[in-house]
Write an enzyme that holds these catalytic residues in place. Sequence first.
Site, PDB file in Angstrom:
ATOM      1  CB  ILE A 168      -5.846   8.711 -53.083  1.00  0.00           C
ATOM      2  CG1 ILE A 168      -6.323  10.177 -53.157  1.00  0.00           C
ATOM      3  CG2 ILE A 168      -5.238   8.399 -51.731  1.00  0.00           C
ATOM      4  CD1 ILE A 168      -7.462  10.502 -52.177  1.00  0.00           C
ATOM      5  CB  SER A 169      -2.273  11.761 -56.604  1.00  0.00           C
ATOM      6  OG  SER A 169      -2.226  10.963 -57.764  1.00  0.00           O
ATOM      7  CD  GLN A 170       3.469  14.271 -52.418  1.00  0.00           C
ATOM      8  OE1 GLN A 170       4.024  13.565 -53.261  1.00  0.00           O
ATOM      9  NE2 GLN A 170       4.113  15.163 -51.693  1.00  0.00           N
ATOM     10  NE  ARG A 224      -5.274  13.220 -50.314  1.00  0.00           N
ATOM     11  CZ  ARG A 224      -4.234  12.531 -49.851  1.00  0.00           C
ATOM     12  NH1 ARG A 224      -3.904  12.635 -48.555  1.00  0.00           N
ATOM     13  NH2 ARG A 224      -3.523  11.752 -50.640  1.00  0.00           N
TER      14      ARG A 224
END
Length: 218
Positions: free
Chosen positions: A66-68, A40
């Site tokens: 950027i999503s969890q 990530r």
Amino acid sequence: MLRLQDTYLHKGKRKALVKTIREKGIKDERVLDAIYQLPRHFFFDSALVSHAYEDKAFPIGEGQTISQPYTVAFQTELLEVKEGDKILEIGTGSGYQGTILHILGAEVYSIEYQKKLYERTRKFLERLGVSFHLFQGDGSKGLPQHAPYDKILVTAGAPVVPNELIRQLKIGGILVIPVGDRSSQKMLKLTKQSNTKVVKEEFDSFAFVPLLGKDGWK
């Protein structure tokens, strides 16, 4: 290929992140393994790299995030991804969610509303060596020229379920979309059983950036 380092430290942090996500209730081992496989921190600006393995969303510019990781895992698990699935992703963002779908063996079509973000992510994914179909435009209308899709995933909060997305699903297909107001949305899973019957399941509340476009937030 990008000259990015994936060290033992990064892998250790990813392992801890996967453990956290599993403890929060994600059961699909293929999804957990994909999150472990994908570094990530590659998707982060250098100033934020130290935060890459926190279970939080982070800004990526152009008003997007950027999503969890838990959210990525939750949506992906609901999607029931199978090898060879043709999946439309609404909201490319950083490319992280689309790459998770790619790792799971899906043929990914992804559309991004913000032109600058689209250009940046397209170049980044090329350098990363990740190949899927990227488009720039109004994702609230789907991508009819490549329909129908086995699955559709919306990674932005919608005021309603756009009818056009239901139309672009195959019979038996699944649409996962957060629906609500600008601050909070319920995660919906819609299964298209026929052209006249769609079964809706409702899950937890989440907070996404708004879905922009004709059938999103103006």
